[in-house]
Design an enzyme around this catalytic site. Sequence first.
Site, PDB file in Angstrom:
ATOM      1  N   ARG A 112      33.811   9.420  66.352  1.00  0.00           N
ATOM      2  CA  ARG A 112      33.908   9.276  64.858  1.00  0.00           C
ATOM      3  C   ARG A 112      34.268   7.838  64.748  1.00  0.00           C
ATOM      4  O   ARG A 112      34.803   7.087  65.159  1.00  0.00           O
ATOM      5  CB  ARG A 112      35.205  10.192  64.505  1.00  0.00           C
ATOM      6  CG  ARG A 112      35.138  11.494  64.843  1.00  0.00           C
ATOM      7  CD  ARG A 112      34.088  12.114  63.484  1.00  0.00           C
ATOM      8  NE  ARG A 112      33.803  13.647  63.514  1.00  0.00           N
ATOM      9  CZ  ARG A 112      32.935  14.096  64.397  1.00  0.00           C
ATOM     10  NH1 ARG A 112      31.911  13.635  64.988  1.00  0.00           N
ATOM     11  NH2 ARG A 112      32.744  15.551  63.991  1.00  0.00           N
ATOM     12  N   HIS A 143      23.829   6.887  64.781  1.00  0.00           N
ATOM     13  CA  HIS A 143      24.349   8.587  64.609  1.00  0.00           C
ATOM     14  C   HIS A 143      23.215   9.556  65.283  1.00  0.00           C
ATOM     15  O   HIS A 143      23.138  10.442  64.765  1.00  0.00           O
ATOM     16  CB  HIS A 143      24.716   8.843  63.373  1.00  0.00           C
ATOM     17  CG  HIS A 143      25.993  10.128  63.529  1.00  0.00           C
ATOM     18  ND1 HIS A 143      27.125  10.036  62.563  1.00  0.00           N
ATOM     19  CD2 HIS A 143      26.011  11.014  64.252  1.00  0.00           C
ATOM     20  CE1 HIS A 143      27.761  11.245  62.646  1.00  0.00           C
ATOM     21  NE2 HIS A 143      27.138  11.705  64.038  1.00  0.00           N
TER      22      HIS A 143
END
Length: 309
Positions: A224, A272
Amino acid sequence: MINVLFAARPERWTTYEQPLRDALAKAGVEANLAVDLPPEEVDYIVYAPNSDLQDFTPYTRAKAVLNLWAGVENITGNKTLSIPLARMVDPGLTKGMVEWVTGHVMRYHLGIDTDILRSDAQWQPRTPPLAQERSVVILGLGALGAAVAHTLIGLGFEVSGWSRSAKSIEGVTCYSGDAGLTQALSRAEIAVLLLPDTPATENTLNADTLAAMPRGAFIINPGRGPLIDDDALLTALNTGQIAHATLDVFRIEPLPQDHPYWAHPQVTVTPHIAAETRASTASEAIVENIRRGEAGEPYLNLVDRSLGY
């Protein structure tokens, strides 16, 4: 016949409709699966936190919310949600994460970036250390962290791990708590971040914890974005405390074009892509929880909303 509401963006329905129907048929679960059902008739909600459904109050008959994402930080604080919430633990996502992390650990371990010669480079052969001579620390020892740890152990690495609460994983030296974080990072030649995004994990890597790492350490973050204090990491990179960072997740995505990470020579940015939920395997995981709910068995991967994961 049970009613299953699919509450996610329209493009997700295109991806998931047939895999979910196939998984329901395979499990022998008779269900009416749809994107539009009367709230009071819904038994299960297959859910993405970025869907339009944000008020769960009308879903008076629903038994569980089954998240399509591994991350639940955008739903755990929803005060209208009082029924069980299960996060996604997808075997396909896990395998993808293991492969991505292992690839980048090996890239750093072998010095692959350094060994790629260009026209202005000098011919300087070297012998990299063996895996058994390299210490890798995994921050976050949930399903993903444990899977990554087992693979790296299989390759011969010395693997340690840290989590907020105490964990025990065979072959892994496990640390926990604030003092344990410093102990773990003090041996982290390569650190892999796989913690959830909660108020307690924000800025886990900050000026103090980065300083606790061996000088010249490497960082890999597919977890994250908020786990890292960006300014502190940039300072550590500029001073040589951290040799290089590979970052797949960020506080703002897409990463703004003017962010310093883009131009920094000691940062690798990836968009990502470390792990993505696979519709076929994720559908089987969702349907298994529906089957369990109908059979009166415990749900898998329930979220503890007091912890945020």
